[in-house]
Design an enzyme around this catalytic site. Structure first.
Site, short mmCIF file in Angstrom:
data_model
loop_
_atom_site.label_atom_id
_atom_site.label_comp_id
_atom_site.label_asym_id
_atom_site.label_seq_id
_atom_site.Cartn_x
_atom_site.Cartn_y
_atom_site.Cartn_z
N CYS A 48 -1.45 -4.50 8.22
CA CYS A 48 -1.12 -3.18 8.79
C CYS A 48 -0.39 -3.35 10.12
O CYS A 48 0.43 -2.50 10.49
CB CYS A 48 -2.37 -2.35 8.99
SG CYS A 48 -3.44 -2.32 7.54
N CYS B 50 0.81 -1.22 0.00
CA CYS B 50 0.00 0.00 0.00
C CYS B 50 0.85 1.27 0.00
O CYS B 50 0.32 2.36 -0.20
CB CYS B 50 -0.92 0.01 1.22
SG CYS B 50 0.00 -0.04 2.76
FE1 FES Z 1 -1.29 0.29 4.40
FE2 FES Z 1 -2.90 -0.28 6.38
S1 FES Z 1 -3.42 -0.13 4.29
S2 FES Z 1 -0.77 -0.03 6.47
#
Ligand code: FES
Length: 123
Positions: free
Chosen positions: A102, A33
């Protein structure tokens, strides 16, 4: 979908900021992400006496950062090294499965901060 604890730590994060004279700094990024977490620690007599964070990331990553900087205080370095992503998720009363990655950021940034501390203080 998110526990009350996750929402509380997201809405009212603890320990935000940096420690200018930190004894160890750890950074970790999530390649999936692109989110990034930085953790600062102060260490005294082999024990973490303070921890702060800066996180550029999702709500779960903020809650993870807040929780990990809370639970790590007063732990020995060895105890802190044993904190896993599962430990953090459990302390938050769980994370949705798609958000478990995460919590990796928190566990890994903390480990990196401890490694940084140890490399600075290697004899
Ligand atoms: Fe990237 Fe949570 S979506 S750390």
């Amino acid at each position: 979908m998110y526990s009350e604890k996750v929402m509380d730590h997201f809405m009212h994060p603890r320990n935000i900021g940096e420690i200018p004279d930190a004894d160890g700094i750890g950074m970790e990024g999530n390649p999936v992400c692109g989110d990034v977490m930085k953790i600062y620690i102060k260490v005294k007599d082999d024990r973490i006496v303070d921890a702060k964070f800066q996180t550029f990331g999702c709500g779960a990553a903020i809650a993870v950062s807040s929780m990990v900087t809370e639970i790590v205080k007063s732990k020995t370095l060895d105890e802190a090294l044993s904190i896993s992503k599962a430990t953090i998720a459990n302390e938050l009363d769980g994370l949705p499965p798609e958000k478990m990655h995460c919590s990796n950021l928190g566990a890994d940034a903390l480990k990196n901060a401890i490694v940084d501390y140890k490399s600075r203080h290697a004899q």
